[in-house]
Every structure is written in C-alpha cells, then in structure tokens.
Design a protein around this motif. Structure first.
Motif, short mmCIF file in Angstrom:
data_model
loop_
_atom_site.label_atom_id
_atom_site.label_comp_id
_atom_site.label_asym_id
_atom_site.label_seq_id
_atom_site.Cartn_x
_atom_site.Cartn_y
_atom_site.Cartn_z
N LEU A 28 42.14 0.20 -61.88
CA LEU A 28 43.41 0.88 -61.64
C LEU A 28 44.29 -0.12 -60.91
O LEU A 28 43.84 -0.83 -60.02
N VAL A 29 45.55 -0.16 -61.27
CA VAL A 29 46.48 -1.11 -60.67
C VAL A 29 47.38 -0.35 -59.72
O VAL A 29 47.94 0.70 -60.07
N LYS A 30 47.54 -0.86 -58.52
CA LYS A 30 48.35 -0.20 -57.50
C LYS A 30 49.77 -0.74 -57.49
O LYS A 30 50.01 -1.92 -57.73
N ASN A 31 50.70 0.15 -57.19
CA ASN A 31 52.11 -0.23 -57.08
C ASN A 31 52.31 -1.25 -55.96
O ASN A 31 51.56 -1.27 -54.99
N THR A 32 53.35 -2.06 -56.13
CA THR A 32 53.74 -3.01 -55.09
C THR A 32 55.20 -2.74 -54.75
O THR A 32 55.83 -1.85 -55.33
N VAL A 33 55.74 -3.52 -53.87
CA VAL A 33 57.13 -3.35 -53.45
C VAL A 33 58.09 -3.50 -54.62
O VAL A 33 59.06 -2.75 -54.73
N ASP A 34 57.80 -4.42 -55.53
CA ASP A 34 58.72 -4.69 -56.63
C ASP A 34 58.23 -4.25 -58.01
O ASP A 34 58.92 -4.44 -58.99
N THR A 35 57.04 -3.61 -58.07
CA THR A 35 56.48 -3.22 -59.36
C THR A 35 55.88 -1.83 -59.31
O THR A 35 55.09 -1.52 -58.41
N HIS A 36 56.26 -0.98 -60.27
CA HIS A 36 55.67 0.35 -60.41
C HIS A 36 54.76 0.34 -61.64
O HIS A 36 55.21 0.08 -62.74
N TYR A 37 53.48 0.59 -61.43
CA TYR A 37 52.50 0.63 -62.51
C TYR A 37 52.19 2.08 -62.87
O TYR A 37 52.09 2.93 -61.98
N PHE A 38 52.02 2.35 -64.17
CA PHE A 38 51.55 3.67 -64.58
C PHE A 38 50.69 3.56 -65.82
O PHE A 38 50.79 2.62 -66.60
N CYS A 39 49.81 4.55 -65.99
CA CYS A 39 48.86 4.57 -67.10
C CYS A 39 48.77 6.00 -67.62
O CYS A 39 48.77 6.95 -66.84
N ILE A 40 48.68 6.14 -68.93
CA ILE A 40 48.57 7.47 -69.54
C ILE A 40 47.20 7.68 -70.20
O ILE A 40 46.97 8.69 -70.84
N ASP A 41 46.29 6.73 -70.02
CA ASP A 41 45.00 6.77 -70.71
C ASP A 41 44.24 8.07 -70.50
O ASP A 41 43.59 8.58 -71.41
N ASN A 42 44.29 8.62 -69.31
CA ASN A 42 43.56 9.85 -69.02
C ASN A 42 44.47 11.07 -68.93
O ASN A 42 44.02 12.16 -68.61
N GLU A 43 45.75 10.86 -69.20
CA GLU A 43 46.72 11.95 -69.14
C GLU A 43 47.05 12.49 -70.53
O GLU A 43 47.13 13.70 -70.73
#
Length: 137
Positions: A28-43
């Motif tokens: 799982l990739v965590k958000n940073t100050v300048d980047t928003h990560y999202f994943c739909i694999d399990n959604e």
C-alpha cells in the motif's frame, strides 16, 4: 512528486496532474505532502460469470469516474494524483480499463489515445490490450 520505492512502473496520464502506477504485490502506498495515492483494487470488484476477470461493468466505470472526478476537484493544484494497482494481471487490466474509459468519456480521447500511456515501456498490459480495446471501442 514524491515517488514511493514500492512503485515498479509509473506513467503520466494527465500532464502534471494524474499518473498511473503499478506497485509491488501486497504493498500500500501512503500519501505524501505533494502526492495523493489511491487504489480501487479492493473497492471495485468484478463479479465473474465463469473464469473470466473482466472488464469491470458499467456501474464500476461510473463509480470510478465519480471517484476520480472528486479527487481531481479536491487535489487539483495541491497534489498530483496517482492511481496505483498491484502487479496482479487481472487487477492491473481492470484498473487500466477504467482509466481508459475515463479518458474516452471525460477527456474525449480516442480509445487508442486513452490506452497509449498505459502501453509504454513494454508493460505487460500487451496481452490484454486487444481485450481492453475491444471493450472500450
């Protein structure tokens, strides 16, 4: 943009705004100050009819487009957005499919242009390209 070391592949989909990435299995990739990560694999899950894996249905495409539009409104000019997926071939193909659908439906791209960024650098999407393009067209 801060790039996680777990990212194996990343490509720009909307210049300086939206990226698509694959990450190491189970990461799982965590958000940073300048980047928003999202994943739909399990959604967004494909309900198979036999032993097929997709593509995701129209309801999932709609839900993905809604999710992505909300993220674009919320994070535009604040953080870049990275849609990431696992290296699992079925999840990767379905993630590429919904992003390609977004490109066709919201960015007015042709199916070929919608998938072009996802097919660079010899990615293993090639084995599913014909299937994905057939569904988008």
């Amino acid at each position: 943009m801060t790039r996680s070391p777990d990212i194996l592949f990343m490509t720009e989909y909307i210049k300086n705004v939206l990226y698509f990435a694959t990450v190491r299995q189970g990461k799982l990739v965590k958000n940073t100050v300048d980047t928003h990560y999202f994943c739909i694999d399990n959604e967004l899950i494909y309900e198979n009819y036999y032993s097929d894996f997709g593509p995701l249905n129209l309801g999932c495409v709609f839900k993905y487009c809604t999710i992505l539009n909300e993220k674009l409104k919320l994070y535009f000019n604040k953080q870049v957005i990275v849609h990431y997926t696992s290296v699992e071939p079925n999840k990767k193909a379905n993630a590429a499919f919904v992003l390609g659908c977004y490109g066709v439906l919201y960015l007015n791209l042709s199916p070929r242009d919608a998938l072009k960024p996802l097919l660079i650098h010899g990615q293993s999407y090639r084995y599913t390209t014909i299937t994905i393009c057939a569904y988008i067209i």
